[in-house]
Design a protein around this motif. Structure first.
Motif, short mmCIF file in Angstrom:
data_model
loop_
_atom_site.label_atom_id
_atom_site.label_comp_id
_atom_site.label_asym_id
_atom_site.label_seq_id
_atom_site.Cartn_x
_atom_site.Cartn_y
_atom_site.Cartn_z
N MET A 97 -3.61 -47.81 -0.74
CA MET A 97 -2.33 -47.32 -1.25
C MET A 97 -2.58 -46.51 -2.53
N ILE A 98 -1.93 -45.34 -2.59
CA ILE A 98 -2.00 -44.53 -3.79
C ILE A 98 -1.27 -45.25 -4.91
N GLY A 99 -1.77 -45.13 -6.13
CA GLY A 99 -1.16 -45.80 -7.27
C GLY A 99 0.17 -45.21 -7.66
N PRO A 100 0.78 -45.71 -8.71
CA PRO A 100 2.08 -45.21 -9.15
C PRO A 100 2.05 -43.73 -9.46
N GLN A 101 3.05 -43.01 -8.97
CA GLN A 101 3.16 -41.57 -9.17
C GLN A 101 4.44 -41.26 -9.94
N ALA A 102 4.36 -40.32 -10.87
CA ALA A 102 5.52 -39.93 -11.67
C ALA A 102 5.55 -38.42 -11.82
N ALA A 103 6.72 -37.83 -11.58
CA ALA A 103 6.86 -36.38 -11.72
C ALA A 103 8.32 -36.02 -11.92
N MET A 104 8.56 -34.98 -12.69
CA MET A 104 9.91 -34.45 -12.81
C MET A 104 10.21 -33.62 -11.58
N LEU A 105 11.45 -33.71 -11.09
CA LEU A 105 11.86 -32.88 -9.97
C LEU A 105 12.07 -31.45 -10.42
N ALA A 106 12.27 -30.56 -9.45
CA ALA A 106 12.32 -29.12 -9.74
C ALA A 106 13.44 -28.75 -10.71
N ASP A 107 14.51 -29.55 -10.74
CA ASP A 107 15.61 -29.22 -11.65
C ASP A 107 15.29 -29.53 -13.11
N GLY A 108 14.16 -30.20 -13.35
CA GLY A 108 13.75 -30.52 -14.71
C GLY A 108 14.58 -31.59 -15.38
N LYS A 109 15.48 -32.22 -14.63
CA LYS A 109 16.39 -33.21 -15.20
C LYS A 109 16.14 -34.61 -14.67
N SER A 168 9.87 -41.99 -20.60
CA SER A 168 8.53 -42.52 -20.90
C SER A 168 8.50 -44.03 -20.73
N GLN A 169 9.54 -44.70 -21.19
CA GLN A 169 9.62 -46.16 -21.03
C GLN A 169 9.69 -46.54 -19.55
N ALA A 170 10.40 -45.74 -18.76
CA ALA A 170 10.48 -46.01 -17.32
C ALA A 170 9.10 -45.90 -16.67
N LYS A 171 8.34 -44.90 -17.05
CA LYS A 171 7.00 -44.72 -16.48
C LYS A 171 6.10 -45.91 -16.81
N VAL A 172 6.17 -46.38 -18.04
CA VAL A 172 5.35 -47.53 -18.44
C VAL A 172 5.72 -48.76 -17.63
N ARG A 173 7.01 -49.04 -17.49
CA ARG A 173 7.43 -50.22 -16.74
C ARG A 173 7.08 -50.11 -15.27
N PHE A 174 7.20 -48.89 -14.72
CA PHE A 174 6.95 -48.70 -13.30
C PHE A 174 5.50 -48.95 -12.93
N ALA A 175 4.60 -48.80 -13.86
CA ALA A 175 3.17 -48.89 -13.57
C ALA A 175 2.76 -50.23 -12.98
N VAL A 211 14.82 -53.97 -8.46
CA VAL A 211 13.91 -52.98 -9.04
C VAL A 211 14.70 -51.96 -9.84
N ALA A 212 15.83 -51.51 -9.27
CA ALA A 212 16.66 -50.54 -9.99
C ALA A 212 17.17 -51.13 -11.30
N ASP A 213 17.64 -52.37 -11.28
CA ASP A 213 18.11 -53.02 -12.51
C ASP A 213 17.00 -53.15 -13.55
N GLU A 214 15.82 -53.55 -13.09
CA GLU A 214 14.71 -53.74 -14.02
C GLU A 214 14.29 -52.42 -14.65
N MET A 215 14.28 -51.37 -13.85
CA MET A 215 13.91 -50.06 -14.39
C MET A 215 14.97 -49.57 -15.37
N MET A 216 16.24 -49.83 -15.08
CA MET A 216 17.29 -49.43 -16.00
C MET A 216 17.15 -50.17 -17.33
N ALA A 217 16.88 -51.47 -17.26
CA ALA A 217 16.70 -52.25 -18.49
C ALA A 217 15.55 -51.70 -19.32
#
Length: 289
Positions: A1-13, A40-47, A102-108
């Motif tokens: 399995m590929i590890g956690p991936q993070a990227a901004m979508l094309a809209d930049g938002k 940035s905090q979301a990326k750290v938690r998602f890892a 997962v959505a709640d935890e990421m929001m927190a």
């Protein structure tokens, strides 16, 4: 399995996070620096979120009761807390709340120390919401097109911070035949679990037009074991559709009466049923857009 991936979508938002079965779209609104810090905090938690779930997966696939079991991970704790509130007399495992939790935890994680106006975390259609005072957000409701407005407006004063949808056509297996059941609740974990149980209840047991397969044939490690899940729904007459929806509506109305959910919208083959705030013509805050 590929590890956690993070990227901004094309809209930049919007931020896109992916790891195995978890696929998130996140958008935050506010001052630029606050939004960037939240991302940035979301990326750290998602890892580590998927790794933490896998470590306790065996217990998370076991049935829950009304007495919540202890779990180490915060997301697992959210899952168990949500399903234990709904478990009275019903088969459910914490996996019924995994996407919403997962959505709640990421929001927190995003909100910790941040000042945002509003935000959402969309985990495959299950959403955690944040609204600052005076803010509102419009949300689409799946399964519409049956004399039901396809969007609702959720305001800061509304007791809704989670929206989730379940049904036999979704990415998870269902014991019922609902095309879609969307639930609005105080958080995404509870909405997710409730949508699962209501969708399971929209059913016509042993009807010859409904195709079912043991869950563990489709997925050997399924938390549903050998329980029959829906794999096809054939022709049903209007009376049968109404009967199936009424079965689910009873469960939805029970959850509303117990204060577990705010509202639910149930859809099957062109018919729909509403429970809670969405069915209340005198509602003042949670309204159709």
């Amino acid at each position: 399995m590929i590890g956690p991936q993070a990227a901004m979508l094309a809209d930049g938002k919007r931020l896109h996070l992916n790891h195995g079965p978890i696929d998130l779209i996140i958008e935050a609104f506010g001052d630029y620096a606050e939004v960037e810090a939240a991302y940035s905090q979301a990326k750290v938690r998602f890892a580590t979120i998927l790794t933490e779930l896998v470590e306790e997966l065996a217990a998370l696939r076991a049935p829950s009761t009304t007495i919540a079991r202890p779990f180490r991970g915060r997301t697992a704790q959210r899952m168990e807390a949500a399903v234990s509130r709904l478990a009275s007399g019903k088969f459910i495992t914490p996996m019924a709340a995994v996407a919403g939790s997962v959505a709640d935890e990421m929001m927190a994680a995003m909100l910790r120390g941040r000042r945002l106006r509003r935000a959402y975390v969309n985990n495959g259609g299950d959403n955690a919401l944040f609204l600052a005072p005076g803010e509102e957000m419009k949300a689409a409701i799946a399964g519409t097109g049956h004399s039901f407005a396809d969007r609702v407006t959720i305001r800061f004063d509304d007791p809704v911070r989670g929206i989730a949808t379940s049904g036999w056509r979704g990415r998870s297996h269902s014991l019922g035949i609902a095309d879609a059941v969307t639930v609005l609740a105080e958080d995404a974990a509870l909405a997710d679990a409730a949508a699962t149980l209501i969708a399971n209840a929209v059913d016509l047991p042993e009807h010859p037009a409904i195709e079912r397969t043991p869950a563990n044939v489709l997925a050997p490690d399924s938390d549903l074991g050998a329980r029959l899940v829906t794999t096809g729904v054939g022709a049903l007459d209007d009376r049968e559709i109404a009967q199936a929806l009424e079965r689910g509506l009873l469960v939805a109305e029970e959850f509303v009466a117990r204060g577990l959910i705010v509202s639910a919208a149930l859809f099957l083959k062109g018919q729909s049923r509403l429970a809670g705030a969405l069915a209340n013509e005198t509602r003042r805050s949670l309204v159709h857009a």
